[in-house]
Design a protein around this motif. Structure first.
Motif, short mmCIF file in Angstrom:
data_model
loop_
_atom_site.label_atom_id
_atom_site.label_comp_id
_atom_site.label_asym_id
_atom_site.label_seq_id
_atom_site.Cartn_x
_atom_site.Cartn_y
_atom_site.Cartn_z
N GLY A 1 18.34 -4.27 8.77
CA GLY A 1 18.86 -3.27 7.85
C GLY A 1 20.11 -2.56 8.30
N LEU A 2 20.80 -3.08 9.31
CA LEU A 2 22.04 -2.45 9.76
C LEU A 2 23.15 -2.66 8.73
N HIS A 3 23.95 -1.64 8.52
CA HIS A 3 25.09 -1.76 7.63
C HIS A 3 26.19 -2.57 8.32
N THR A 4 27.15 -3.04 7.53
CA THR A 4 28.25 -3.85 8.07
C THR A 4 29.04 -3.09 9.12
N PHE A 5 29.27 -1.80 8.89
CA PHE A 5 30.04 -1.00 9.86
C PHE A 5 29.32 -0.94 11.20
N SER A 6 28.02 -0.66 11.18
CA SER A 6 27.24 -0.61 12.41
C SER A 6 27.17 -1.97 13.09
N LEU A 7 27.07 -3.02 12.29
CA LEU A 7 27.04 -4.37 12.83
C LEU A 7 28.32 -4.66 13.62
N MET A 8 29.48 -4.33 13.03
CA MET A 8 30.74 -4.61 13.69
C MET A 8 30.94 -3.74 14.93
N VAL A 9 30.70 -2.44 14.80
CA VAL A 9 31.00 -1.49 15.88
C VAL A 9 30.02 -1.62 17.04
N ASP A 10 28.75 -1.78 16.73
CA ASP A 10 27.72 -1.73 17.77
C ASP A 10 27.37 -3.10 18.35
N ILE A 11 27.59 -4.17 17.60
CA ILE A 11 27.13 -5.48 18.06
C ILE A 11 28.28 -6.47 18.24
N VAL A 12 29.06 -6.68 17.20
CA VAL A 12 30.06 -7.75 17.22
C VAL A 12 31.28 -7.38 18.07
N LEU A 13 31.89 -6.22 17.81
CA LEU A 13 33.14 -5.87 18.49
C LEU A 13 33.01 -5.73 20.01
N PRO A 14 31.93 -5.12 20.55
CA PRO A 14 31.82 -5.07 22.02
C PRO A 14 31.80 -6.45 22.67
N GLN A 15 31.08 -7.40 22.04
CA GLN A 15 31.04 -8.75 22.59
C GLN A 15 32.38 -9.47 22.41
N ALA A 16 32.99 -9.26 21.24
CA ALA A 16 34.29 -9.88 20.98
C ALA A 16 35.34 -9.36 21.95
N PHE A 17 35.25 -8.07 22.29
CA PHE A 17 36.21 -7.48 23.24
C PHE A 17 36.14 -8.20 24.58
N LYS A 18 34.93 -8.45 25.08
CA LYS A 18 34.79 -9.13 26.36
C LYS A 18 35.33 -10.57 26.28
N LEU A 19 35.02 -11.25 25.18
CA LEU A 19 35.48 -12.63 25.03
C LEU A 19 37.00 -12.73 24.95
N SER A 20 37.63 -11.71 24.39
CA SER A 20 39.07 -11.78 24.14
C SER A 20 39.91 -11.25 25.31
N LEU A 21 39.27 -10.65 26.31
CA LEU A 21 40.03 -10.01 27.39
C LEU A 21 41.03 -10.94 28.09
N PRO A 22 40.64 -12.15 28.52
CA PRO A 22 41.63 -13.00 29.21
C PRO A 22 42.84 -13.31 28.34
N ALA A 23 42.62 -13.67 27.09
CA ALA A 23 43.74 -13.99 26.20
C ALA A 23 44.58 -12.76 25.91
N THR A 24 43.94 -11.60 25.81
CA THR A 24 44.68 -10.36 25.56
C THR A 24 45.58 -10.02 26.73
N VAL A 25 45.07 -10.17 27.95
CA VAL A 25 45.89 -9.92 29.13
C VAL A 25 47.03 -10.93 29.21
N GLY A 26 46.75 -12.17 28.88
CA GLY A 26 47.79 -13.20 28.86
C GLY A 26 48.89 -12.87 27.87
N PHE A 27 48.52 -12.35 26.72
CA PHE A 27 49.55 -11.97 25.75
C PHE A 27 50.35 -10.76 26.24
N LEU A 28 49.70 -9.84 26.94
CA LEU A 28 50.42 -8.69 27.49
C LEU A 28 51.55 -9.15 28.42
N VAL A 29 51.28 -10.18 29.21
CA VAL A 29 52.33 -10.73 30.09
C VAL A 29 53.49 -11.27 29.26
N GLN A 30 53.17 -12.01 28.19
CA GLN A 30 54.22 -12.55 27.33
C GLN A 30 55.01 -11.45 26.65
#
Length: 214
Positions: free
Chosen positions: A120-149
């Motif tokens: 019964g979680l709303h879409t906002f809670s789903l994104m903020v509490d579940i999806v985005l924290p995991q996505a942040f960890k997955l994207s860290l290497p590529a994000t740092v690589g883009f910072l260099v570029q």
């Protein structure tokens, strides 16, 4: 090259770091919005995000700097040189970071979203509490690589007359007529900034890869 010339290079380095920080912070802010629009089921949100990403990934950063510097005044936005460069870098970064984070969001296992909806979680809670924290960890290497570029890409700001590190190197070289020495120092300053970031990105990639393997 004396202390006066080296100090001038450090002044250019200060503006390089400033432009990188502004472009990266702006890219994070708008990149999150672009990523969320990109994964939206609504075509009214998804299509503009796809167009934005395609536009800024499909055109050179040099052209984007020219358009921002010469085009914004025609629209009534009388910005200083650093402001026009910051706008171009922000738009450029938002497109690349938005696509990086879109991939990270979609890499989160779908079963977690289905379980959240079942609870019964709303879409906002789903994104903020579940999806985005995991996505942040997955994207860290590529994000740092883009910072260099992005940091290296600030050197293109010299084309519109802005004095950052690369432009400062050109000015000093024209004054003392020792281009090899001057640009060796400029290259060393870029290396001192970019190499630790690259190492950090590779470390994060190995660490996250090991965590995924477990």
């Amino acid at each position: 090259m004396g202390i006066q010339e080296f100090t001038y290079l450090l002044q250019g380095l200060k503006w390089t770091l400033f432009l990188t920080a502004i472009g990266f912070a702006g890219g994070i802010t708008f990149g999150i919005l672009i990523a969320l629009m990109r994964v939206s089921p609504s075509p009214w949100l998804r299509i503009p995000a796809v167009a934005w990403i395609g536009l800024f990934q499909g055109t050179p950063l040099l052209m984007q700097l020219f358009v921002a510097y010469f085009g914004l005044p025609l629209l009534g936005f009388d910005l200083p040189a650093w402001g026009a460069v910051a706008v171009a870098l922000t738009a450029h970064a938002s497109a690349f970071l938005g696509e990086i984070w879109r991939g990270a969001i979609q890499a989160v296992p779908r079963g977690q979203s289905e379980a959240a909806h079942a609870l019964g979680l709303h879409t906002f809670s789903l994104m903020v509490d579940i999806v985005l924290p995991q996505a942040f960890k997955l994207s860290l290497p590529a994000t740092v690589g883009f910072l260099v570029q992005l940091l290296k890409g600030t050197s293109l700001a010299a084309i519109v007359g802005f004095i950052e590190l690369a432009r400062a190197g050109t000015i000093v070289s024209n004054q003392i007529y020792r281009p090899l020495l001057v640009f060796a120092v400029v290259g060393a300053l870029y290396f001192a900034l970019c190499w630790p970031l690259s190492l950090w990105g590779r470390y994060l990639e190995r660490r996250l890869g090991a965590g995924t393997a477990k």
